[in-house]
Design a protein around this motif. Structure first.
Motif, short mmCIF file in Angstrom:
data_model
loop_
_atom_site.label_atom_id
_atom_site.label_comp_id
_atom_site.label_asym_id
_atom_site.label_seq_id
_atom_site.Cartn_x
_atom_site.Cartn_y
_atom_site.Cartn_z
N THR A 5 -24.51 -24.91 -39.39
CA THR A 5 -23.81 -23.68 -39.78
C THR A 5 -22.69 -23.29 -38.83
N GLY A 6 -22.53 -24.00 -37.75
CA GLY A 6 -21.45 -23.64 -36.86
C GLY A 6 -21.86 -23.75 -35.41
N LEU A 7 -20.93 -23.35 -34.55
CA LEU A 7 -21.08 -23.53 -33.11
C LEU A 7 -22.01 -22.47 -32.52
N ARG A 8 -22.81 -22.90 -31.54
CA ARG A 8 -23.62 -21.94 -30.78
C ARG A 8 -22.98 -21.80 -29.40
N VAL A 9 -22.45 -20.61 -29.09
CA VAL A 9 -21.69 -20.41 -27.86
C VAL A 9 -22.42 -19.44 -26.94
N GLY A 10 -22.48 -19.81 -25.68
CA GLY A 10 -23.03 -18.90 -24.67
C GLY A 10 -21.92 -18.40 -23.75
N VAL A 11 -21.99 -17.13 -23.41
CA VAL A 11 -21.03 -16.56 -22.46
C VAL A 11 -21.78 -16.26 -21.18
N VAL A 12 -21.39 -16.93 -20.10
CA VAL A 12 -22.07 -16.72 -18.83
C VAL A 12 -21.31 -15.64 -18.07
N GLY A 13 -21.98 -14.53 -17.79
CA GLY A 13 -21.34 -13.40 -17.12
C GLY A 13 -20.78 -12.44 -18.14
N CYS A 14 -21.44 -11.31 -18.31
CA CYS A 14 -20.96 -10.40 -19.33
C CYS A 14 -20.49 -9.09 -18.71
N ILE A 22 -17.29 -11.92 -25.88
CA ILE A 22 -18.36 -11.70 -26.88
C ILE A 22 -17.82 -10.98 -28.10
N ARG A 23 -16.98 -9.97 -27.87
CA ARG A 23 -16.37 -9.27 -29.01
C ARG A 23 -15.55 -10.24 -29.86
N VAL A 24 -14.74 -11.04 -29.20
CA VAL A 24 -13.81 -11.93 -29.89
C VAL A 24 -14.55 -13.04 -30.64
N LEU A 25 -15.58 -13.57 -30.02
CA LEU A 25 -16.34 -14.66 -30.66
C LEU A 25 -16.94 -14.19 -31.98
N HIS A 26 -17.26 -12.89 -32.08
CA HIS A 26 -17.82 -12.37 -33.33
C HIS A 26 -16.86 -12.49 -34.50
N SER A 27 -15.56 -12.61 -34.21
CA SER A 27 -14.60 -12.72 -35.31
C SER A 27 -14.38 -14.15 -35.79
N LEU A 28 -14.97 -15.10 -35.08
CA LEU A 28 -14.66 -16.50 -35.40
C LEU A 28 -15.62 -17.06 -36.44
N SER A 30 -16.08 -20.10 -37.18
CA SER A 30 -16.71 -21.35 -36.77
C SER A 30 -17.86 -21.13 -35.79
N VAL A 31 -18.06 -19.91 -35.37
CA VAL A 31 -19.13 -19.64 -34.42
C VAL A 31 -20.35 -19.10 -35.15
N ALA A 300 -13.08 -23.37 -29.74
CA ALA A 300 -14.03 -23.77 -30.80
C ALA A 300 -13.47 -24.95 -31.59
N ASP A 301 -12.18 -24.89 -31.91
CA ASP A 301 -11.55 -26.00 -32.65
C ASP A 301 -11.66 -27.31 -31.88
N CYS A 302 -11.38 -27.24 -30.58
CA CYS A 302 -11.42 -28.46 -29.77
C CYS A 302 -12.83 -29.03 -29.75
N VAL A 303 -13.81 -28.16 -29.59
CA VAL A 303 -15.19 -28.61 -29.55
C VAL A 303 -15.57 -29.28 -30.87
N LEU A 304 -15.17 -28.64 -31.96
CA LEU A 304 -15.59 -29.14 -33.28
C LEU A 304 -14.82 -30.39 -33.69
N SER A 305 -13.55 -30.47 -33.29
CA SER A 305 -12.71 -31.56 -33.79
C SER A 305 -12.51 -32.67 -32.77
N GLY A 306 -12.88 -32.43 -31.51
CA GLY A 306 -12.60 -33.42 -30.48
C GLY A 306 -11.17 -33.41 -29.98
N MET A 307 -10.40 -32.46 -30.46
CA MET A 307 -9.01 -32.30 -30.03
C MET A 307 -8.96 -31.99 -28.53
#
Lengths: 372, 372, 372, 372
Positions: A5-14, A22-28, A30-31, A300-307
């Motif tokens: 279903t998409g990428l699982r992202v962790g943010v270290v240090g909030c 964290i706010r921005v990732l909610h709009s993506l 692919s996440v 996220a794009d780079c992670v998913l596409s290998g770019m």
């Protein structure tokens, strides 16, 4: 490595900056899931009020099984150990600026990511800012004529850091902008710095010498100024540009004016030596997307596409090398060539790092906090 | 030496700045006659349209019998020969900034004036500016707490000079302000400079180190910037001040805010290292008299009363020494101690001086023109 | 009526302004659940990405069983029917400004809330703004001397509304500020308005006459101006104040200056008639909390404690009466007394309302959208 | 009528504004001699320090034999008697704005000048201002698309006048700009005014209705505002322009943005009613000549060549008619048609004029003073 279903992202240090991720990732789109990784339970709690679906982990070890990629937004001195741990576990990593606190560490991180085949990206936000793209385009298309010099200022009564000085905290933005706009890295650096309200430097002036193009760029950073300033000036023979990031409406102003040497008038000192040209001022309309959003989407794009990321490890290293050279210049009162900091493991005994930073790192736990 | 009805003053060089002196002198009760001394007949003619009573002379030799005092507002490279000639004739002299183009010349002028018993004053206009007096008072009364540092900027698409670089043209203002406000002279100087649109330097950054008080001050001057800036920032532990000379209403803004180290929290990097204090911003009302008018009136008073000028030769020399040290620093890429330029006759082969300047001087005639 | 764990709040209309309420409600401890009520599924979907715990309902009827209180942030023409429906169900209601599109409707809403014993509050955000509190305090303590007049401007290339003109969209802010700061309501109103890019008025000028204190206040609102302006000017005999809500640092500037009649000099027209006094400019430090947060917290407090809201129905009615009088003044080209709009049911055939507004309302469904 | 060497010009009233004329006249080649005409000997003395060749006369009668033309820069209530006296003697006359304090007086002056065959010009300085020319050109070439409306503001803690209110003192500038830019005169006027620190009105708002083009223009003038404002806003369907006369660099800003009605979407109130367009902001480079210099040169040209002045008596009358209509509107609280003030001799009992003004005039001597 990502689930269906998409990428699982962790943010270290909030802290301040991590919570923006964290706010921005909610709009993506692919996440799929977002995890906050912070030893301070209050921070995680506060964030989960707004984002109840947030997963929370006390440290990176606990989180690693549940994420595909991590964004490291902790104090700079912790970037390397945290990144190496995530890379070792095969996770993709974005590290906030500066990539590391010295060039040797940055190189080690790059090598590890290459060996493990994961993405290593650095959070040079301004390289995802449409105004900076416009500056770059003007330079690349030679719209300013011969480019004479650049000057930047990033001043404020700012957020002091515990473990790095103002050079490593604020100047990464300017150096990354300059390298990006000029499409080059400097060959030598000069630096003046001083500390006033803290034992770490809180005011600094850098001077970067580029060879191709042959340009000097001056950078003024301060945590100790009454007024907020976020400004880049580019001066060319045909046009001059100011990018003021605090303006909401007219961020970029292109001044169509210049000066050139008047035809030689013999030895008549009473004649002005230059002729002046004055024209319109134009503020081009910019379509602004939040740079952090563009950046995180690109990660996220780079992670998913290998770019390969636009701001990969080598980009982050280039900035750290300049900072390290600047620090050396300030310490020794002389111009420092970039090649001096390239051959070596660690040139400097890291005078910019406070003693506690080392202490924290040596006990192996990952201190986590604000970044800016 | 003055005649019964008042002082007879000659202004040598009636370009941009000289004609301001002529306007201002007309307001002074103590001045009886005013002479313009300029080889360019058009300039004298144009001025005499507005000021029909103006006397006009082609050169200083012709004028000397008819004046008690002269104001020298010619290109910097001509300051010394013109001043020495006037002094030799027993005339009181005010020289526009910089007093001379090197320290040795300045010393020669001082010695000559002392020997002849005439007033030698330098036109450091900002020391007659009520906003600068207020800055000085705040520093002297320690109203900012511990003074941390100063920063000045004097930028513009400026009036290039034929015979001196931007350091000698613009920085005298800032160095004179700093020396005056701090009540001290620097012990060492660093300088970065470059030239872009001209063979003389048009952009410069200076860093002055004062010992008592122990302060660094940074000076940014440029003839090649799209926007006019005239700013002095003073940062202290209790308050921070900005003097913006382009504001008509709120020239000085006192920010009652600051930062101090938070109580030690052990090695917790997640805690902010500093505590911040925010308060009011106050713009004190300034009674503004035109600084040039105050300056010229002071010159007339000194001539008439024998009073020692506030900005006498020694004051002018102190500024020239800093500029000479700055030039040396830029040439050699190192910090220069002021004492290095004190023992010597001429330290530098005057790289800032264009070839024609020497040529003009060698034929003995006094080239006359703009100053700013 | 609230459940054990806290208040259940529904936000009707989740456009630009409604989604701000949703963000802010997430910060309130006293709020247990939040529901978005909007017929547009895309909007609810988008919000629930960020706020996965959000409940979503297509219309108010469906939501009522699940909420204790509603915030109505829909187009003004729908305020009355939506509020009456919620009140009838015994729910507490906060309505965005303007409370209603005419005074008769506002009165009906107030009567209904009183009869049912629920809170009716109007979203006059600026009455929860610390800068406005400071303006009020200065007036109440007579710090400006005799208050002469007020002038406000709220301009922008603004967000046009479908169902109300600029007077009903923007002027509620200014009228509410003026009433609050003066602690009074006007006795008469004059208004000029015009429409240019739309069939509803997009530019308006109001003049409000207050009796105690005896003050005129001028209000300029525009949806059709190149520059954003958010300014309140208050002029008194001793001091003058500007509140510029677009400034982040110096929102309020107190100018300690004034003018008074010079002692009578007979009939000498050559003497200036006034004496002028100039003093400091002070920007007091303001502790800023987001006004919408303060407002929503106050609403929750009123609901939970039974406290009467600071901006209750009567406050909202007072503003609507001024707007209705203004509309009448613009239509008839004369000054309108507030008492003219007080006795009546509906004075005006609502020329400010577009035809479709009525159509939408008549089919009983609640159109929902942006408010600003 | 002029002597061989050029024009002999007298300036009646050498206060703030009159002394500017004297400065400017000194730059004109076509002017041979300049006389100051002021009963106050101190003023004449002070001016003659700077301009020793100035002739000085105590009153107009004494001066008339020695001048070809006069510039009347005295309080408005004295314009008519002074102008009539000069015209009767066959002298050319330029009168500062406003031409007269009522339309009947203005007509009398025009008739007298025509009968005697001399030039009558009014000092509408802004019609000689290159920024205003640019505004006019943009309107005439329809560069803004459909012109929607204009708005002007002229505010300050201003120089109160003894004998006229702020409408007659400041609004002439704005009305003259509007008439000039639109190439038309208004057909009706509305006005709100009030007095606070003086018995004459010190704050005013005017609304002018033009028929061809069909435009409303709003004028805000104040002697009682903490901040200096000199602004004209022009809003069109394609572009919007701001002329800020206090800016030295970017006086005119052309915003290439606008709003238009979105295609009809049925009755969906949730859709925004308008579509917005955003583009660049351009500040065209203006070649600035001092408007007063251009004006005085034009006056001299008209006198010498017999050319009809751009701002002749009819132009001055058109402005006075608007002011008279505005005054009537403020007094009666209604819109006033321009034709109402055209048929009549004196519509108003001149409530704006202080009692002493009449007294001064009745004793036949010419009071002389400041104008602005």
């Amino acid at each position: 490595m990502t689930n269906a279903t998409g990428l699982r992202v962790g943010v270290v240090g909030c802290g301040y900056w991590g919570s923006k991720h964290i706010r921005v990732l909610h709009s993506l789109e692919s996440v799929a899931t977002i995890a906050v990784i912070d030893p301070n339970p209050d921070r995680a709690l506060q964030l989960s009020r707004n984002y109840p679906a947030l997963e929370a982990y006390k440290n990176l070890d606990e989180a690693l099984p549940h994420v595909d990629a991590v964004i490291i937004a902790t104090p700079p001195s912790t970037h390397k150990p945290l990144a190496l741990k995530a890379i070792a576990a095969g996770r993709h990593v974005m590290v906030e600026k500066p990539l590391a606190t010295n060039a040797a560490d940055a190189r080690e991180m790059i090598a590890a990511a290459e060996a493990r085949g994961v993405v290593l990206m650095v959070g040079h936000t301004f390289e995802y800012h449409s105004a900076v793209w416009q500056l770059r385009e003007m330079v690349q298309k030679r719209e300013l004529g011969d480019l004479y010099y650049l000057d930047t200022a990033r001043l404020n009564l700012g957020l002091y850091q515990n473990d790095c000085n103002v050079l490593f905290d604020l100047a990464p933005h300017d150096v990354s902008i300059l390298n990006f706009v000029l499409g080059a890295t400097p060959v030598s650096v000069q630096c003046w710095s001083s500390h006033h309200a803290h034992q770490l430097e809180d005011v600094g002036y850098l001077r970067l010498h580029y060879k191709d193009p042959d340009i000097t760029a001056n950078v003024h950073v301060s945590w100790l100024d009454p007024c907020k300033v976020r400004r880049v000036t580019m001066v060319g023979s045909q046009k001059m540009v100011i990018f003021n990031d605090l303006e909401s409406e007219e961020r970029i102003k292109i001044h169509d004016k210049g000066v050139s040497q008047a035809p030689q008038l013999g030895e008549d000192l009473t004649q002005p030596p230059m002729s002046y040209r004055y024209g319109d001022v134009v503020s081009p309309h910019l379509v602004m997307n939040e740079p952090l959003l563009v950046e995180d989407e690109h990660f996220a794009d780079c992670v998913l596409s290998g770019m390969v990321p636009l701001t990969g490890g080598a980009n982050g290293l280039a900035v750290v090398e300049v900072l390290e050279a600047a620090q050396l210049s300030a310490a020794q009162g002389r111009e420092v060539l970039l090649e001096e900091v390239r051959g070596s493991k660690v040139v400097l005994a890291e005078p910019a790092m406070a003693p506690q930073a080392t202490a924290v790192l040596s006990n192996g736990s990952a201190p986590i906090g604000d970044l800016r």
